[in-house]
Design a protein around this motif. Structure first.
Motif, mmCIF file in Angstrom:
data_model
loop_
_atom_site.group_PDB
_atom_site.id
_atom_site.type_symbol
_atom_site.label_atom_id
_atom_site.label_comp_id
_atom_site.label_asym_id
_atom_site.label_seq_id
_atom_site.Cartn_x
_atom_site.Cartn_y
_atom_site.Cartn_z
ATOM 1 N N HIS A 36 2.749 1.551 -3.517
ATOM 2 C CA HIS A 36 1.887 1.875 -4.648
ATOM 3 C C HIS A 36 1.248 3.247 -4.464
ATOM 4 O O HIS A 36 0.984 3.942 -5.443
ATOM 5 C CB HIS A 36 0.875 0.763 -4.865
ATOM 6 C CG HIS A 36 1.547 -0.531 -5.240
ATOM 7 N ND1 HIS A 36 0.856 -1.621 -5.700
ATOM 8 C CD2 HIS A 36 2.850 -0.918 -5.222
ATOM 9 C CE1 HIS A 36 1.704 -2.611 -5.948
ATOM 10 N NE2 HIS A 36 2.921 -2.198 -5.653
ATOM 11 N N MET A 37 1.050 3.629 -3.203
ATOM 12 C CA MET A 37 0.540 4.967 -2.912
ATOM 13 C C MET A 37 1.570 6.025 -3.335
ATOM 14 O O MET A 37 1.210 7.127 -3.726
ATOM 15 C CB MET A 37 0.243 5.070 -1.412
ATOM 16 C CG MET A 37 -0.586 6.225 -0.990
ATOM 17 S SD MET A 37 -1.142 6.078 0.735
ATOM 18 C CE MET A 37 0.313 5.588 1.618
ATOM 19 N N ASN A 38 2.847 5.682 -3.277
ATOM 20 C CA ASN A 38 3.905 6.582 -3.749
ATOM 21 C C ASN A 38 4.031 6.561 -5.270
ATOM 22 O O ASN A 38 4.450 7.542 -5.873
ATOM 23 C CB ASN A 38 5.254 6.201 -3.122
ATOM 24 C CG ASN A 38 5.471 6.851 -1.787
ATOM 25 O OD1 ASN A 38 5.784 8.023 -1.714
ATOM 26 N ND2 ASN A 38 5.273 6.083 -0.722
ATOM 27 N N SER A 76 -4.958 -1.520 4.462
ATOM 28 C CA SER A 76 -4.113 -1.477 3.267
ATOM 29 C C SER A 76 -4.765 -2.205 2.094
ATOM 30 O O SER A 76 -4.618 -1.790 0.950
ATOM 31 C CB SER A 76 -2.729 -2.052 3.565
ATOM 32 O OG SER A 76 -1.979 -1.113 4.317
ATOM 33 N N TRP A 122 -5.778 3.819 -10.560
ATOM 34 C CA TRP A 122 -4.508 3.729 -11.274
ATOM 35 C C TRP A 122 -4.693 3.025 -12.617
ATOM 36 O O TRP A 122 -4.220 3.495 -13.642
ATOM 37 C CB TRP A 122 -3.530 2.976 -10.391
ATOM 38 C CG TRP A 122 -2.082 3.002 -10.743
ATOM 39 C CD1 TRP A 122 -1.460 3.737 -11.703
ATOM 40 C CD2 TRP A 122 -1.063 2.244 -10.100
ATOM 41 N NE1 TRP A 122 -0.109 3.478 -11.699
ATOM 42 C CE2 TRP A 122 0.156 2.571 -10.722
ATOM 43 C CE3 TRP A 122 -1.062 1.331 -9.057
ATOM 44 C CZ2 TRP A 122 1.372 1.998 -10.329
ATOM 45 C CZ3 TRP A 122 0.144 0.777 -8.657
ATOM 46 C CH2 TRP A 122 1.341 1.102 -9.302
ATOM 47 N N ALA A 172 0.840 -1.206 0.000
ATOM 48 C CA ALA A 172 0.000 0.000 0.000
ATOM 49 C C ALA A 172 0.872 1.253 0.000
ATOM 50 O O ALA A 172 0.637 2.188 -0.773
ATOM 51 C CB ALA A 172 -0.945 -0.013 1.197
ATOM 52 N N ASP A 173 1.893 1.285 0.855
ATOM 53 C CA ASP A 173 2.778 2.445 0.913
ATOM 54 C C ASP A 173 3.490 2.668 -0.421
ATOM 55 O O ASP A 173 3.549 3.786 -0.928
ATOM 56 C CB ASP A 173 3.829 2.268 2.016
ATOM 57 C CG ASP A 173 3.261 2.341 3.418
ATOM 58 O OD1 ASP A 173 2.148 2.880 3.599
ATOM 59 O OD2 ASP A 173 3.939 1.851 4.346
ATOM 60 N N LEU A 225 -7.269 0.187 0.721
ATOM 61 C CA LEU A 225 -6.563 1.262 0.027
ATOM 62 C C LEU A 225 -6.067 0.774 -1.330
ATOM 63 O O LEU A 225 -6.246 1.461 -2.341
ATOM 64 C CB LEU A 225 -5.386 1.739 0.886
ATOM 65 C CG LEU A 225 -4.676 2.987 0.418
ATOM 66 C CD1 LEU A 225 -4.070 3.709 1.610
ATOM 67 C CD2 LEU A 225 -3.601 2.712 -0.591
ATOM 68 N N LEU A 226 -5.466 -0.418 -1.369
ATOM 69 C CA LEU A 226 -4.973 -0.970 -2.633
ATOM 70 C C LEU A 226 -6.098 -1.169 -3.637
ATOM 71 O O LEU A 226 -5.926 -0.899 -4.827
ATOM 72 C CB LEU A 226 -4.246 -2.294 -2.388
ATOM 73 C CG LEU A 226 -2.842 -2.175 -1.799
ATOM 74 C CD1 LEU A 226 -2.375 -3.518 -1.254
ATOM 75 C CD2 LEU A 226 -1.866 -1.641 -2.841
ATOM 76 N N LEU A 272 -7.081 2.375 -4.843
ATOM 77 C CA LEU A 272 -5.950 2.978 -5.548
ATOM 78 C C LEU A 272 -5.704 2.301 -6.891
ATOM 79 O O LEU A 272 -5.530 2.968 -7.911
ATOM 80 C CB LEU A 272 -4.688 2.895 -4.685
ATOM 81 C CG LEU A 272 -3.427 3.501 -5.282
ATOM 82 C CD1 LEU A 272 -3.573 5.013 -5.407
ATOM 83 C CD2 LEU A 272 -2.218 3.156 -4.419
ATOM 84 N N HIS A 273 -5.738 0.975 -6.920
ATOM 85 C CA HIS A 273 -5.470 0.257 -8.168
ATOM 86 C C HIS A 273 -6.593 0.461 -9.185
ATOM 87 O O HIS A 273 -6.324 0.515 -10.388
ATOM 88 C CB HIS A 273 -5.216 -1.226 -7.888
ATOM 89 C CG HIS A 273 -3.816 -1.497 -7.445
ATOM 90 N ND1 HIS A 273 -3.002 -2.393 -8.075
ATOM 91 C CD2 HIS A 273 -3.073 -0.971 -6.431
ATOM 92 C CE1 HIS A 273 -1.824 -2.420 -7.482
ATOM 93 N NE2 HIS A 273 -1.847 -1.562 -6.474
#
Length: 174
Positions: A70-72, A109, A120, A67-68, A112-113, A116-117
């Motif tokens: 991919h968040m970056n 996480s 993305w 998570a950290d 979040l993934l 986020l994905h």
């Protein structure tokens, strides 16, 4: 030990990728959250402490690290798309893996993934061939990476850590 650390091998970026390879990267990135949820479903708190190798990260740390990381990555893509070869900000992933939030539920996480994905992948599917040539500078490597290479990196990263979770379930190092 190298096989435990890099069970799918190290990522080796190429100069160019075929449309089929790029589609495969997008698929891998898109499928990752669901696969990670599947592999971690029903694991007990003690099972989340299993490591994929001696002195490696626990399943819990791997999930939060993804998570950290991919968040970056998403802002790196956006910086490259909106600026000319910007310098990105690296982070100390080993230190991040020791912060207090590493003890939070992995569902944080995983959720979040998932979100986020989804966002993305929407962006990745809409990149043009010119967009994929856009670059950013990674100061730790002192070189530029284009977005096609970075897509490959994060597809690899997803599969790399998914394999770590599977490996940790098999080896159960503590």
């Amino acid at each position: 030990m190298e096989n435990l650390k890099y069970p799918i091998g190290k990522y080796a970026p190429k100069d160019t990728y075929t449309p089929k390879e790029l589609s495969g990267f997008i698929k891998d990135i898109g499928d990752f959250p669901k696969q990670l949820k599947k592999e971690t479903a029903g694991l007990s708190e003690s099972a989340l402490l299993w490591r994929y190798r001696p002195d490696g990260w626990s399943i819990r740390q791997v999930v939060h690290h993804c998570a950290d990381s991919h968040m970056n990555s998403v802002p790196r893509f956006k910086l490259a798309l909106t600026e000319d070869n910007p310098n990105i900000k690296p982070y100390l992933e080993d230190k991040w893996a020791e912060l207090a939030d590493i003890d939070s539920p992995i569902s944080y996480s995983l959720d979040l993934l998932t979100a986020l994905h989804a966002k993305w992948v929407f962006l990745l599917k809409n990149l043009t061939s010119e967009d994929l040539k856009r670059t950013y500078v990674h100061p730790e490597h002192n070189r530029s990476f284009n977005l096609a290479q970075t897509m490959g990196l994060y597809a690899w990263h997803s599969n790399h850590h998914l394999t770590h979770v599977i490996q940790a379930k098999e080896k159960q190092f503590v």
